[in-house]
Scaffold this motif. Structure first.
Motif, mmCIF file in Angstrom:
data_model
loop_
_atom_site.group_PDB
_atom_site.id
_atom_site.type_symbol
_atom_site.label_atom_id
_atom_site.label_comp_id
_atom_site.label_asym_id
_atom_site.label_seq_id
_atom_site.Cartn_x
_atom_site.Cartn_y
_atom_site.Cartn_z
ATOM 1 N N LEU A 98 -9.879 5.297 0.738
ATOM 2 C CA LEU A 98 -9.013 5.010 1.633
ATOM 3 C C LEU A 98 -7.939 6.107 1.707
ATOM 4 O O LEU A 98 -7.536 6.154 3.046
ATOM 5 C CB LEU A 98 -8.202 3.707 1.365
ATOM 6 C CG LEU A 98 -8.887 2.246 1.279
ATOM 7 C CD1 LEU A 98 -8.170 1.118 0.836
ATOM 8 C CD2 LEU A 98 -9.521 2.063 2.867
ATOM 9 N N ARG A 149 -10.006 0.339 -11.992
ATOM 10 C CA ARG A 149 -9.847 0.446 -10.605
ATOM 11 C C ARG A 149 -8.424 1.252 -10.381
ATOM 12 O O ARG A 149 -7.917 1.759 -9.524
ATOM 13 C CB ARG A 149 -9.992 -0.863 -9.834
ATOM 14 C CG ARG A 149 -10.008 -0.652 -8.240
ATOM 15 C CD ARG A 149 -10.279 -2.020 -7.918
ATOM 16 N NE ARG A 149 -9.462 -3.239 -8.111
ATOM 17 C CZ ARG A 149 -9.945 -4.548 -7.715
ATOM 18 N NH1 ARG A 149 -10.624 -4.762 -6.819
ATOM 19 N NH2 ARG A 149 -8.744 -5.474 -8.300
ATOM 20 N N HIS A 188 0.855 -1.252 -0.045
ATOM 21 C CA HIS A 188 0.064 -0.053 0.040
ATOM 22 C C HIS A 188 0.951 1.178 0.018
ATOM 23 O O HIS A 188 0.239 2.418 0.004
ATOM 24 C CB HIS A 188 -1.034 -0.153 1.214
ATOM 25 C CG HIS A 188 -0.389 -0.024 2.609
ATOM 26 N ND1 HIS A 188 -0.031 -1.131 3.311
ATOM 27 C CD2 HIS A 188 -0.165 1.165 3.311
ATOM 28 C CE1 HIS A 188 0.317 -0.762 4.311
ATOM 29 N NE2 HIS A 188 0.160 0.443 4.605
ATOM 30 N N VAL A 209 1.592 1.392 -6.909
ATOM 31 C CA VAL A 209 1.371 0.775 -8.089
ATOM 32 C C VAL A 209 0.091 0.494 -8.314
ATOM 33 O O VAL A 209 -0.735 0.203 -7.265
ATOM 34 C CB VAL A 209 2.488 -0.270 -8.261
ATOM 35 C CG1 VAL A 209 3.754 0.379 -8.009
ATOM 36 C CG2 VAL A 209 2.162 -1.472 -7.178
ATOM 37 N N ASN A 256 -16.162 -0.041 -6.469
ATOM 38 C CA ASN A 256 -14.955 -0.871 -6.575
ATOM 39 C C ASN A 256 -13.627 0.370 -7.141
ATOM 40 O O ASN A 256 -12.585 0.180 -6.591
ATOM 41 C CB ASN A 256 -15.079 -1.669 -7.535
ATOM 42 C CG ASN A 256 -15.431 -3.172 -7.230
ATOM 43 O OD1 ASN A 256 -14.329 -3.885 -6.583
ATOM 44 N ND2 ASN A 256 -16.574 -3.700 -7.317
ATOM 45 N N GLN A 278 -6.469 5.484 -9.292
ATOM 46 C CA GLN A 278 -5.525 5.690 -8.488
ATOM 47 C C GLN A 278 -4.342 6.628 -9.075
ATOM 48 O O GLN A 278 -3.471 7.142 -8.425
ATOM 49 C CB GLN A 278 -5.123 4.550 -7.844
ATOM 50 C CG GLN A 278 -6.041 3.685 -7.343
ATOM 51 C CD GLN A 278 -6.024 3.388 -5.961
ATOM 52 O OE1 GLN A 278 -5.734 4.228 -5.071
ATOM 53 N NE2 GLN A 278 -5.998 2.139 -5.388
ATOM 54 N N PHE A 317 -12.605 2.595 -4.145
ATOM 55 C CA PHE A 317 -12.076 2.162 -3.042
ATOM 56 C C PHE A 317 -10.792 2.660 -2.580
ATOM 57 O O PHE A 317 -10.630 3.294 -1.569
ATOM 58 C CB PHE A 317 -12.185 0.527 -3.158
ATOM 59 C CG PHE A 317 -11.541 -0.078 -1.739
ATOM 60 C CD1 PHE A 317 -12.560 -0.041 -0.890
ATOM 61 C CD2 PHE A 317 -10.384 -0.607 -1.760
ATOM 62 C CE1 PHE A 317 -12.541 -0.766 0.386
ATOM 63 C CE2 PHE A 317 -9.923 -1.357 -0.528
ATOM 64 C CZ PHE A 317 -10.908 -1.399 0.605
ATOM 65 N N GLY A 318 -9.710 2.797 -3.534
ATOM 66 C CA GLY A 318 -8.509 3.170 -3.092
ATOM 67 C C GLY A 318 -8.401 4.659 -2.778
ATOM 68 O O GLY A 318 -7.772 4.996 -1.666
#
Ligand SMILES: Nc1ncnc2c1ncn2[C@@H]1O[C@H](COP(=O)(O)OP(=O)(O)OP(=O)(O)O)[C@@H](O)[C@H]1O
Ligand SMILES: [Mg+2]
Lengths: 388, 296
Positions: free
Chosen positions: A104, A148, A75, A79, A97, A152, A100-101
């Motif tokens: 967080l 997904r 984490h 990557v 989905n 990020q 999500f990242g």
């Protein structure tokens, strides 16, 4: 965007008793698309998982953007990874989905929404945003998995055989989408596959890995551009692995070494000329001559009994595979290592047990030493070679 | 089903039905009997299944309402049954929550982490669990007696002590949850890790939501077990106002006078919270929660 540097990376699952990956040195430049390719079980996935931190590195150093990341948990590595199995969160919708990242990371709500929408638009997922993964097809799921990682904005994209669960038509389509995506985002990408076509079409550079042979120093066989691997394989493994059907290999011995032209004698007696630099080898040493099925020329039937043309070999047809637009002729010959395949366009009108004369163009032949290393080729390979 | 069926299928279906009905009757009969006893006037264990002169006597007493006999005399409720029921619910609820928390985290460790003696610990837990808790009664008693010297609300004769004592039996639950965790593909948590989740976040936001069905089952099992538990509660609890229903209802059965009717009413009451918990948890017990996440 980042560069990835592998420095003497090795992996062993049993404290050094057996090695899966040994001494891999590799530099992946900013924005490059690199494919890892190799037969099943050679450690491609393992290498990828070491890059993203799901597997620890036994020895060696791994840098992303100059930063040593050996001991960073996944984490912290920034990557993105697309799994072969998709690995979507089944209890979340597509939008959740993808978000999500970012959630967080406590990103702003508006940023999350903007990025998710943008990724959804890019991947044509807009109508599906509120669906659960259960209610989607394989191709759609794989797109969500890609989305997904896109949202990020990772430093490096990692793909582990992302298309292998899709059917052929979808695979071709997704391949093109991935290639467009990379052109647009220009994020450094590492792509694991055992499908050469995917590797050849997507990658700027290809890394060929082999299952580690006992006693071998490394299982990194060659790194190079797609055509470089095709035209200048560094060794027997790469020569046999790249290209389909496989390259033909014939056993021979060096008759007359030379800087530009070498003369060799097949174990069955014919003498052939090859455009390869063998000046470093002694006369009489064992060599292996390689030629791709698409480069072997059939001699017209009538000429068969005529005076021997240079680089000609007579062989017997053992099997024919007719695919319509092209055919593969399997030939028997005494010096052949596995089989001798000739690719011809058209429907292959030859019959089994026919005797055929084939011509091995000197500039299309590859020459390998007994240890399997290639002698450098001295002439640019001609590109148009197929005949009917 | 399009499968070809034998011709005499109809009779065989009837045989099967009759057999099943008989079996069902066998199982339901004791339950019906208890209901019958609770509505029978007087305290008789035997009698016809449909009470000859039904009365609500025992139910009044169970709910703490004085009962006026036909001859004019008034029977005061002997025992605080509702308080016992409330005690039972409190103990069962809190111990089940603690059981759930401990067994989930324990199961996570066994399912996902690699550590020394992992296999041995799993087997050891299973074997230890096979000894009945009754064997440890003396130990449990002295332990809580000692603890009570320092922390009064965990001492003998406190509901806290029973709650804590009930947490002991989680080995089975750990096995159960661990088995479920292992059916959930590891790559989901790996994906979460790459999305930036710490191991705790991956556990909390990915693994737990997918495991809700088994968590509900474990909660129900733990709840049922502690509502009905007798031996441990009977040695830890003494005073009338601290008893759980399982211990308390035994008070009706003193050797001089078996109050079967009151006992039956209390027994049925103890089934009440279990039923409610089950109905509440049922909607969590669904299948297919994890489908669609991974392929191949
Ligand atoms: N946890 C593990 N413990 C021991 N050996 C392992 C473990 N995981 C993988 N291996 C071994 O490592 C080798 C490489 O595995 P890996 O999954 O990287 O292969 P791959 O190149 O990705 O193959 P494929 O194309 O089939 O996916 C295999 O021989 C495998 O048996
Ligand atoms: Mg793999």
């Amino acid at each position: 965007m980042a560069e990835v540097k592998l420095n003497g990376i090795s992996k062993s699952y049993d404290q050094g008793k057996t090695w899966i990956i040994k001494d891999v040195n590799l530099e992946i430049h900013n924005g490059e698309f690199v494919a890892f390719i190799g037969p099943s079980g050679c450690g491609k996935s393992t290498l990828l998982r070491m890059i993203c931190g799901l597997e620890d590195i036994t020895t060696g150093e791994m840098h992303i953007d100059g930063e040593l990341i050996n001991d960073h948990p996944p984490h912290e590595r920034q990557v993105g990874m697309v799994f072969q199995s998709y690995a979507l969160y089944p209890h979340m919708t597509v939008a959740e989905n993808m978000a999500f990242g970012l959630k967080l990371a406590r990103a702003d709500k508006s940023i999350i929404k903007q990025r998710v929408d943008e990724a959804a638009r890019m991947l044509q997922l807009e109508p599906l945003l509120e669906r659960k993964p259960k209610a989607m097809s394989g191709g759609q799921r794989q797109r969500v998995a890609i989305g997904r990682s896109i949202v990020q904005e990772p430093r490096v994209f990692l793909f582990d055989e992302p298309l292998s669960n899709l059917d052929v038509a979808l695979r071709v389509q997704m391949r093109q989408e991935l290639s467009q995506l990379h052109r647009r985002l220009k994020t450094t990408s590492i792509y694991v596959t055992h499908d050469q076509v995917e590797a050849m079409t997507l990658a700027n550079r290809i890394v060929v890995l082999s299952p580690l042979q006992p006693g071998a120093k490394t299982n990194l066989e060659q790194v190079g551009g797609p055509l470089e691997l095709y035209h200048h394989p560094a060794n027997l493994f790469v020569a046999g692995f790249i290209g389909s059907p496989k390259m033909n290999f014939l056993n021979a011995e060096l008759q007359q070494p030379g800087e530009e032209w070498s003369t060799i004698k097949l174990t069955s007696g014919e003498t052939l000329k090859v455009a390869a630099n063998t000046s470093s080898s002694a006369c009489g040493s064992q060599v292996i001559i390689g030629i791709r099925p698409e480069h072997v020329l059939l001699l017209p039937d009538k000429k068969q009994d005529q005076t021997e043309k240079d680089n000609t070999v007579i062989a017997t047809v053992s099997t024919l595979e007719r695919l319509g637009s092209e055919s593969f002729i399997y030939l028997d010959h005494d010096s052949v290592r596995e089989y001798l395949i000739v690719r011809v366009t058209g429907s292959g009108l030859q019959n089994e047990n026919d005797k055929l004369g084939i011509h091995l163009p000197p500039k299309q032949c590859h020459l390998f030493s007994a240890e399997g290393l290639a002698f450098s080729r001295t002439h640019k390979p001609e590109l148009n070679t197929c005949q009917s | 089903m399009a499968m070809v069926q034998p011709r005499n299928l109809k009779y065989r279906v009837w045989y099967a039905r009759i057999a099943l009905w008989l079996f069902l009757a066998l199982i339901l009969f004791p339950f019906l009997m208890i209901i019958s006893v609770s509505f029978r006037s007087g305290n008789f264990a035997t009698g016809s299944l449909i009470p000859e002169n039904p009365s609500l006597e025992h139910w009044y007493l169970a709910f703490g309402i004085p009962w006026e006999n036909p001859d004019g005399s008034v029977t005061e409720p002997f025992f605080p049954v509702l308080l016992w029921l409330w005690n039972s619910i409190k103990v069962a609820f809190f111990s089940s929550i603690l059981v759930l928390m401990l067994s989930t985290t324990g199961a996570y460790a066994f399912a996902r982490l690699r550590f020394k003696f992992r296999e041995h610990m799993l087997t050891a837990m299973m074997i230890l669990q096979m000894f009945p808790a009754v064997l440890a009664l003396v130990a449990i008693y002295t332990l809580f007696d000692k603890i009570g010297d320092y922390i009064p609300w965990l001492g003998i004769n406190s509901l806290g002590s029973v709650t804590i004592a009930y947490i002991g039996g989680i080995a089975l639950h750990i096995w159960l949850i661990k088995g479920y965790f292992e059916t959930i593909d590891n790559s989901l948590e790996e994906a979460a890790a790459i999305d930036g989740a710490t191991p705790w976040q991956a556990f909390r936001y990915v693994l737990l939501p997918l495991s809700v069905p088994i968590l509900a089952v474990v909660f129900i099992l733990a709840f049922i077990a502690s509502i009905g538990e007798y031996p441990v509660a009977s040695i830890l609890l003494h005073s009338m106002d601290k008893l759980t229903l399982a211990v308390g209802s035994q008070q009706y059965l003193n050797p001089q006078n078996y109050l079967w009717g009151d006992f039956a009413a209390a027994a049925i009451l103890s089934g009440l919270p279990i039923t409610i918990i089950f109905l509440a948890c049922q909607r969590w017990i669904v299948g297919g929660l994890t489908s669609g996440g991974v392929k191949g």
